[in-house]
Design an enzyme around this catalytic site. Structure first.
Site, PDB file in Angstrom:
ATOM      1  N   SER A  81      67.077  29.360  -3.241  1.00  0.00           N
ATOM      2  CA  SER A  81      67.766  29.336  -4.532  1.00  0.00           C
ATOM      3  C   SER A  81      67.846  30.703  -5.207  1.00  0.00           C
ATOM      4  O   SER A  81      68.386  30.806  -6.311  1.00  0.00           O
ATOM      5  CB  SER A  81      67.102  28.325  -5.474  1.00  0.00           C
ATOM      6  OG  SER A  81      65.768  28.680  -5.715  1.00  0.00           O
ATOM      7  N   THR A 196      65.992  29.087 -10.460  1.00  0.00           N
ATOM      8  CA  THR A 196      66.163  30.489 -10.825  1.00  0.00           C
ATOM      9  C   THR A 196      64.803  31.109 -11.056  1.00  0.00           C
ATOM     10  O   THR A 196      63.912  30.460 -11.588  1.00  0.00           O
ATOM     11  CB  THR A 196      66.957  30.558 -12.157  1.00  0.00           C
ATOM     12  OG1 THR A 196      68.260  30.033 -11.926  1.00  0.00           O
ATOM     13  CG2 THR A 196      67.051  31.956 -12.695  1.00  0.00           C
ATOM     14  N   THR A 214      69.283  34.464  -9.326  1.00  0.00           N
ATOM     15  CA  THR A 214      69.511  33.161  -8.685  1.00  0.00           C
ATOM     16  C   THR A 214      70.712  33.218  -7.749  1.00  0.00           C
ATOM     17  O   THR A 214      71.579  34.090  -7.900  1.00  0.00           O
ATOM     18  CB  THR A 214      69.767  32.084  -9.759  1.00  0.00           C
ATOM     19  OG1 THR A 214      69.806  30.797  -9.159  1.00  0.00           O
ATOM     20  CG2 THR A 214      71.069  32.317 -10.498  1.00  0.00           C
ATOM     21  N   ARG A 224      82.113  30.096  -9.366  1.00  0.00           N
ATOM     22  CA  ARG A 224      81.305  29.552 -10.477  1.00  0.00           C
ATOM     23  C   ARG A 224      80.178  30.529 -10.824  1.00  0.00           C
ATOM     24  O   ARG A 224      79.497  31.065  -9.957  1.00  0.00           O
ATOM     25  CB  ARG A 224      80.720  28.204 -10.075  1.00  0.00           C
ATOM     26  CG  ARG A 224      79.855  27.541 -11.155  1.00  0.00           C
ATOM     27  CD  ARG A 224      78.390  27.805 -10.958  1.00  0.00           C
ATOM     28  NE  ARG A 224      77.547  27.068 -11.902  1.00  0.00           N
ATOM     29  CZ  ARG A 224      76.258  27.262 -12.071  1.00  0.00           C
ATOM     30  NH1 ARG A 224      75.639  28.185 -11.362  1.00  0.00           N
ATOM     31  NH2 ARG A 224      75.570  26.551 -12.923  1.00  0.00           N
ATOM     32  N   THR A 247      66.062  27.914 -16.681  1.00  0.00           N
ATOM     33  CA  THR A 247      66.382  27.458 -15.341  1.00  0.00           C
ATOM     34  C   THR A 247      66.966  26.054 -15.466  1.00  0.00           C
ATOM     35  O   THR A 247      66.758  25.381 -16.478  1.00  0.00           O
ATOM     36  CB  THR A 247      65.141  27.483 -14.434  1.00  0.00           C
ATOM     37  OG1 THR A 247      65.523  27.089 -13.113  1.00  0.00           O
ATOM     38  CG2 THR A 247      64.047  26.555 -14.939  1.00  0.00           C
ATOM     39  N   GLY A 248      67.692  25.642 -14.460  1.00  0.00           N
ATOM     40  CA  GLY A 248      68.313  24.320 -14.504  1.00  0.00           C
ATOM     41  C   GLY A 248      69.822  24.437 -14.546  1.00  0.00           C
ATOM     42  O   GLY A 248      70.381  25.474 -14.172  1.00  0.00           O
TER      43      GLY A 248
END
Ligand code: ASP
Length: 336
Positions: A81, A196, A214, A224, A247-248
């Protein structure tokens, strides 16, 4: 009890005493402060913190420290990731996002950059060598190559294989917590892995810096860009107050200017913990129907070394490093 659980339990028992000012799992206690201190997101934050700590300990700047820390997961071939070996977009292209910020307000970022192994270092060059803040795509790649960064194939056979597995169903449903080894599904192809490295550091003088890096949401649309390279969304640092990172699901963080929000709440008097909780609650309030399937976590560090962390869902871990302990890992508290 898994190995990681055992480690966490041990760390919490020892860490709660050894790390004043750290909010441990299930506790919002914020007694005491200690700096210098380094915090970062997820299990992989432990190794990142240690690299950053070495720099700080030898008298390096907070900026040098956060860059060194962020380069660790970027180089890790097992980390899908961040950086090299990240999972690609739906076209099979690996695009990376990163940002860096100094507590004095200087910042730099790259978004959707390809073929460059250390986007965090390119972000720092953008900050220091250009009048701009953010370079994207091919322009960012060209800038990096002109500055001597090697052009490389970063997609590993393992990541390519995961993408080919995903192509069979081509379902896009981001899963939470892939970098938490206990909660994360992390299976190639069936989980849309993301996460991330967000890292914040404060030195003995109260100077702060942050880094965020990330590969974004796996199987995303080509082009994106998430929250991580957007100053104020994935990262914000101010020497007067403290720093925050996230993060997320980046779209939710961008919509709320999440990290800026956390820092501004701290400026108004909230503790780092309270500020993270309020930022998460704002997202949950706006996303009542979908919040259960959504993960967003915030991590904050006050200029006095106080730490806060909060997430929508269970499973968000963060690492804390200071003179008392360099390998502490905690579960954040959560809204659900
Ligand atoms: N925030 C990142 C993004 O949206 C991914 C993550 O941290 O899970 O690109």
């Amino acid at each position: 009890m898994t190995d990681r659980r055992r480690f966490l339990a041990t760390t919490l028992a020892a860490g709660a005493a050894a790390l004043p000012g750290v909010s441990c799992a299930g506790s919002a206690a914020q007694a005491g402060k200690r700096r210098p201190r380094i915090v970062s997101t997820w299990d992989f934050g432990v190794a990142a913190n240690q690299a950053a700590w070495q720099v700080l300990n030898k008298g390096g700047s907070v900026l040098d420290a956060v860059e060194a820390g962020a380069r660790v997961p970027e180089a890790d071939p097992k980390n899908h990731s961040v950086g090299r070996a990240g999972y690609p977009d739906r076209d099979g292209r690996l695009t990376l996002d990163a940002s860096i910020m100094d507590g004095n307000g200087d910042c730099g970022a790259v978004a959707a950059i390809e073929h460059i192994a250390h986007p965090i270092s390119v972000a720092r060059r953008v900050m220091e060598k250009t009048p701009h803040v953010l370079l994207v795509g091919y322009g960012a790649e060209q800038f990096a190559i002109e500055r001597g960064f090697p052009k490389e194939e970063l997609l590993t056979p393992e990541s390519e294989q995961a993408w080919r597995e995903w192509l069979k169903k081509s379902e896009y449903k981001p899963s939470a917590n892939s970098e938490n080894k206990t909660y994360g599904k992390g299976k190639p192809g069936d989980a849309n892995n993301h996460d991330t490295l967000g890292l914040l550091a404060v030195d003995a003088q109260g100077r702060l810096a942050g880094a965020c890096t990330t590969s974004g949401m796996a199987w995303k649309l080509h082009g994106r860009v998430g929250d991580s390279p957007i100053i104020g969304a994935g990262l914000y640092v101010d020497n007067e107050v403290g720093g925050a990172t996230s993060t997320g699901v980046g779209e939710e963080v961008i919509r709320t200017a999440g990290s800026f929000l956390v820092v501004e709440l701290m400026r108004q008097g909230r503790t780092p913990q309270q500020a993270c909780e309020e930022a998460v609650r704002r997202i949950v309030r706006k996303r009542m129907k979908t919040a259960r399937d959504l993960q967003v976590g915030f991590l904050a560090l006050g200029r006095n070394g106080e730490v806060g962390a909060y997430a929508i869902q269970k499973g968000f871990t963060y690492a804390v490093c200071d003179s008392g302990k360099q390998d502490a890992l905690f579960d954040s508290t959560s809204a659900m």
